[in-house]
Write a protein that holds these residues in place. Structure first.
Motif, PDB file in Angstrom:
ATOM      1  N   GLN A  60      43.428  -3.517   2.982  1.00  0.00           N
ATOM      2  CA  GLN A  60      42.534  -2.659   2.176  1.00  0.00           C
ATOM      3  C   GLN A  60      41.722  -3.279   1.259  1.00  0.00           C
ATOM      4  O   GLN A  60      42.190  -4.305   0.682  1.00  0.00           O
ATOM      5  CB  GLN A  60      43.615  -1.513   1.396  1.00  0.00           C
TER       6      GLN A  60
ATOM      7  N   ALA B   5      27.346   6.278   4.350  1.00  0.00           N
ATOM      8  CA  ALA B   5      28.111   5.633   3.442  1.00  0.00           C
ATOM      9  C   ALA B   5      28.522   4.269   3.881  1.00  0.00           C
ATOM     10  O   ALA B   5      29.095   4.390   5.234  1.00  0.00           O
ATOM     11  CB  ALA B   5      29.143   6.479   2.828  1.00  0.00           C
ATOM     12  N   THR B   6      28.666   3.449   3.378  1.00  0.00           N
ATOM     13  CA  THR B   6      29.100   2.030   3.659  1.00  0.00           C
ATOM     14  C   THR B   6      30.598   2.030   3.735  1.00  0.00           C
ATOM     15  O   THR B   6      31.086   2.357   2.516  1.00  0.00           O
ATOM     16  CB  THR B   6      28.368   0.910   2.950  1.00  0.00           C
ATOM     17  N   LEU B   7      31.149   1.584   4.371  1.00  0.00           N
ATOM     18  CA  LEU B   7      32.772   1.292   4.463  1.00  0.00           C
ATOM     19  C   LEU B   7      33.146   0.085   3.672  1.00  0.00           C
ATOM     20  O   LEU B   7      32.480  -1.071   4.196  1.00  0.00           O
ATOM     21  CB  LEU B   7      33.296   1.790   5.840  1.00  0.00           C
ATOM     22  N   MET B   8      33.845   0.116   2.846  1.00  0.00           N
ATOM     23  CA  MET B   8      34.316  -1.032   2.227  1.00  0.00           C
ATOM     24  C   MET B   8      35.404  -1.652   3.065  1.00  0.00           C
ATOM     25  O   MET B   8      36.539  -0.939   3.295  1.00  0.00           O
ATOM     26  CB  MET B   8      34.605  -0.856   0.461  1.00  0.00           C
ATOM     27  N   ARG B   9      35.457  -2.971   3.093  1.00  0.00           N
ATOM     28  CA  ARG B   9      36.295  -3.624   4.103  1.00  0.00           C
ATOM     29  C   ARG B   9      36.741  -4.941   3.022  1.00  0.00           C
ATOM     30  O   ARG B   9      36.355  -5.443   2.274  1.00  0.00           O
ATOM     31  CB  ARG B   9      35.724  -4.326   5.186  1.00  0.00           C
TER      32      ARG B   9
ATOM     33  N   CYS C 105      39.792  -2.610  -2.627  1.00  0.00           N
ATOM     34  CA  CYS C 105      39.509  -1.726  -3.474  1.00  0.00           C
ATOM     35  C   CYS C 105      38.536  -2.006  -4.701  1.00  0.00           C
ATOM     36  O   CYS C 105      38.333  -3.292  -4.802  1.00  0.00           O
ATOM     37  CB  CYS C 105      40.878  -1.431  -4.307  1.00  0.00           C
TER      38      CYS C 105
END
Length: 129
Positions: free
Chosen positions: A34, A1-5, A36
């Motif tokens: 964060q 999974a790609t981490l959202m930055r 979102c």
């Protein structure tokens, strides 16, 4: 999974804005950054109401989404509008700008109509109760 930055340019803009509101923190870096997901339509307006009948979607489908970060503030009027729609009352607001199908292309409309006719022959979900 790609981490959202978090987007660095958005973080910098938020820091600059906050620094103007609270000058004592203007030279401080955020302790936490964060990212979102905020539901937002391409035109930044919510999707609110029923889909056009020609799409073949269930007639009792009511959509109320895409309020972006304002959802909690718009919740009371959105709830009233949804209640009005469900109870077949005329909403107190013109909903034409918020039509949930305003982004559906002609090709997608044709596909949805075909799919809707096929679904109409099946037993609707929830009707077995």
């Amino acid at each position: 999974a790609t981490l959202m930055r978090a987007n660095p340019s958005r973080v910098a803009a938020a820091k600059a804005s906050f620094g103007k509101m609270a000058p004592a923190f203007a030279d401080k870096d955020p302790v936490l950054q964060q990212a979102c997901m905020r539901p937002c339509a391409p035109d930044a307006l919510p999707l609110l109401g029923r889909f056009a009948p020609d799409l073949g979607l269930p007639p009792n489908l009511v959509v109320a989404t895409g309020h972006n970060c304002w959802g909690i503030l718009w919740a009371p009027i959105t709830g009233k509008i949804v209640a009005d729609i469900i109870l077949d009352r005329q909403p107190t607001v013109d909903l034409s700008a918020f039509a949930p199908d305003r982004f559906v292309s002609d090709a997608a409309r044709t596909k949805l109509r075909r799919r809707g006719r096929a679904l109409a022959s099946a037993q609707p979900v929830g009707e077995q109760w």
